[in-house]
Design a protein around this motif. Structure first.
Motif, PDB file in Angstrom:
ATOM      1  N   ASN A   1      14.448  22.047  88.870  1.00  0.00           N
ATOM      2  CA  ASN A   1      13.094  22.422  89.281  1.00  0.00           C
ATOM      3  C   ASN A   1      13.036  22.752  90.768  1.00  0.00           C
ATOM      4  O   ASN A   1      12.438  23.753  91.173  1.00  0.00           O
ATOM      5  CB  ASN A   1      12.131  21.269  88.968  1.00  0.00           C
ATOM      6  CG  ASN A   1      10.720  21.538  89.443  1.00  0.00           C
ATOM      7  OD1 ASN A   1      10.077  22.490  89.017  1.00  0.00           O
ATOM      8  ND2 ASN A   1      10.222  20.684  90.320  1.00  0.00           N
TER       9      ASN A   1
ATOM     10  N   ARG B   1      12.219  26.653  92.098  1.00  0.00           N
ATOM     11  CA  ARG B   1      11.029  26.892  92.924  1.00  0.00           C
ATOM     12  C   ARG B   1      11.380  27.283  94.350  1.00  0.00           C
ATOM     13  O   ARG B   1      10.497  27.484  95.189  1.00  0.00           O
ATOM     14  CB  ARG B   1      10.147  25.641  92.922  1.00  0.00           C
ATOM     15  CG  ARG B   1       9.479  25.389  91.573  1.00  0.00           C
ATOM     16  CD  ARG B   1       8.852  24.011  91.522  1.00  0.00           C
ATOM     17  NE  ARG B   1       7.756  23.917  92.486  1.00  0.00           N
ATOM     18  CZ  ARG B   1       6.490  23.690  92.155  1.00  0.00           C
ATOM     19  NH1 ARG B   1       6.163  23.571  90.895  1.00  0.00           N
ATOM     20  NH2 ARG B   1       5.564  23.575  93.066  1.00  0.00           N
TER      21      ARG B   1
ATOM     22  N   ARG C   1       0.325  17.500  86.327  1.00  0.00           N
ATOM     23  CA  ARG C   1       0.502  18.862  85.811  1.00  0.00           C
ATOM     24  C   ARG C   1       0.616  18.865  84.288  1.00  0.00           C
ATOM     25  O   ARG C   1       0.277  19.848  83.633  1.00  0.00           O
ATOM     26  CB  ARG C   1       1.755  19.490  86.420  1.00  0.00           C
ATOM     27  CG  ARG C   1       1.658  19.815  87.900  1.00  0.00           C
ATOM     28  CD  ARG C   1       0.781  20.993  88.162  1.00  0.00           C
ATOM     29  NE  ARG C   1       0.801  21.373  89.579  1.00  0.00           N
ATOM     30  CZ  ARG C   1       0.069  22.360  90.084  1.00  0.00           C
ATOM     31  NH1 ARG C   1      -0.746  23.046  89.304  1.00  0.00           N
ATOM     32  NH2 ARG C   1       0.132  22.644  91.380  1.00  0.00           N
TER      33      ARG C   1
ATOM     34  N   ALA D   1       2.677  25.144  95.285  1.00  0.00           N
ATOM     35  CA  ALA D   1       2.633  24.143  94.220  1.00  0.00           C
ATOM     36  C   ALA D   1       1.664  24.536  93.117  1.00  0.00           C
ATOM     37  O   ALA D   1       1.897  24.236  91.942  1.00  0.00           O
ATOM     38  CB  ALA D   1       2.241  22.783  94.801  1.00  0.00           C
TER      39      ALA D   1
ATOM     40  N   PRO E   1       4.799  25.077  86.955  1.00  0.00           N
ATOM     41  CA  PRO E   1       5.204  23.775  87.514  1.00  0.00           C
ATOM     42  C   PRO E   1       5.868  22.905  86.457  1.00  0.00           C
ATOM     43  O   PRO E   1       5.635  23.054  85.260  1.00  0.00           O
ATOM     44  CB  PRO E   1       3.886  23.183  88.007  1.00  0.00           C
ATOM     45  CG  PRO E   1       2.828  23.867  87.205  1.00  0.00           C
ATOM     46  CD  PRO E   1       3.333  25.249  86.936  1.00  0.00           C
TER      47      PRO E   1
END
Length: 421
Positions: free
Chosen positions: A285, A289, A172, A69, A128
């Motif tokens: 996303n 990831r 973030r 993360a 992120p």
């Protein structure tokens, strides 16, 4: 000479692996727990990490997720476990692990895996997701402006109406480029001045205040007193009223500081036409990831999301949307997520009513007893939904596995035979 970090709470295994790897001309560093591993990783930037799954302060999967993360997986990580399962191995690779070694580890298997991992080119971590990605949504853009405006003048920002992954997206958004990041919920040992000094200019994040244990509450209080001096920004998320946390034993002075400045996640009600784009961004996303297999929404699937009764949901609807999209991606059998998939993962109204009725007697109990009874119902409910899978329960509840097992034992929740080891 390649630097290899060996992380294992058993001294015998650390020493054995160290001797083998030193004989092969590697520079070996040892860590007995997640805290030491985090410190050595930040200081030395090892070329490879051999990471044990079961450790006392934080399990290896949770540490791997933390590095994933934070964008810190710029080195291959090989997981180790004496109680490995296929599900655990799959979960580890989904969050960036290079490989999985089952103990006892043979000499040949260890050396071949190390050699392959060191030759492996680790792809650069993707940045992120932040609220900037939702720029076409007017109400999200306005919320982002409020968030940034408040954070510019306040070192402590309380985010109401979202927890977990959705709260992290908000936090973030406030993280300066290449600035340090620390999830305080993942720190089980005592914070020190030295640790905080290394985070200067960065973000301290709490994904859910209600999930913090006593030690983590003490760490939070310790950090709060040093934020301005060390140029740190704290973003703490909650859907639990601070008064309820106070009744649960939280320090009143700490709660007063946390509650000085807050922002509330905007309601999804009235924005049905923007939900498909938001859901698609969340799904992209997850895919980019590596958290889920490649998936995309069909037109019917997006229409089904648009027509869900978001206005009838609680203030956690942003978290509900985040978890709904993630569960759709994890459970859909085809690459395209259909309207039928959306209907399948949504709770049935009749079942919801039965569970609500079963909770009515809680209102007649003292708060502490009612809270314990509700938590037991909560964990039993999600254990049933997940088929007894502890990985899913940990993700849904936002608790570390070590804390989760302790919590379940305290509440006398029976795990059953299908619990994932």
């Amino acid at each position: 000479m390649a630097i290899i970090l060996v992380v294992d709470d058993e001294i015998g295994i650390r020493e054995l692996l160290s001797e083998i790897l030193i004989d092969e001309a590697y520079d070996v560093r040892l860590a007995e727990n997640a805290g030491a591993a985090r410190r050595i990783r930040n200081e030395l930037r090892p070329d490879l990490v051999l990471l044990d799954i079961w450790m006392p302060d934080m399990d290896g999967i949770s540490l791997l997720k933390e590095w994933h993360a934070a964008g810190h997986l710029n080195m291959p990580v090989v997981m180790m476990s004496g109680h490995g399962t296929i599900d655990t191995a799959v979960e580890a690779t989904r969050f960036g692990a290079f490989d999985f070694l089952e103990k006892p580890i043979s000499l040949q298997k260890l050396l071949s895996t190390v050699q392959k991992a060191l030759k492996h080119d680790t792809p650069p971590s993707r940045p992120p997701l932040t609220l900037e990605a939702f720029g076409r949504s007017t109400f999200v853009k306005e919320f982002r402006r409020r968030l940034e405006q408040a954070a510019a003048k306040a070192p402590i920002l309380l985010l109401k109406g979202a927890t977990g992954g959705m709260a992290e997206i908000c936090a973030r958004t406030l993280q300066p480029p290449r600035a340090p990041w620390l999830d305080l919920s993942g720190v089980s040992s005592a914070l020190t001045q030295e640790m905080l000094e290394k985070l200067s200019g960065g973000i301290l994040f709490v994904p859910d205040l209600a999930a913090l244990g006593k030690m983590q509450q003490m760490n939070l209080a310790y950090a709060v007193e040093r934020l301005e001096k060390l140029n740190l920004q704290l973003v703490a998320a909650t859907v639990t009223p601070l008064a309820v946390l106070g009744e649960a034993g939280w320090d009143s002075k700490l709660l007063a500081r946390l509650g000085e400045v807050w922002v509330v996640m905007p309601s999804l009600a009235g924005h049905a036409d923007e939900l498909p784009e938001i859901a698609s961004l969340l799904l992209t996303n997850f895919v980019e990831r590596g958290e889920v297999l490649p998936r995309r929404f069909s037109t019917g699937g997006l229409n089904a999301l648009r027509t869900l009764p978001w206005k009838n949901l609680s203030e956690t609807s942003w978290t509900d949307l985040y978890m709904l999209v993630r569960n759709l991606a994890l459970t859909a059998l085809d690459e395209e997520i259909s309207a039928e998939d959306v209907s399948r993962v949504m709770p049935q109204e009749a079942g919801d009513c039965r569970e609500l009725v079963s909770m009515l007697p809680l209102f007649d109990q003292p708060l502490r007893e009612a809270r314990d009874a509700f938590e037991k119902l909560y964990f039993e409910h999600h254990l049933r939904l997940g088929g007894g899978n502890m990985t899913k329960l940990a993700e849904r509840s936002g608790l570390e596995r070590t804390h989760l097992y302790r919590k379940l034992k305290q509440l006398d929740v029976r795990l059953g035979k299908r619990v994932e080891e």
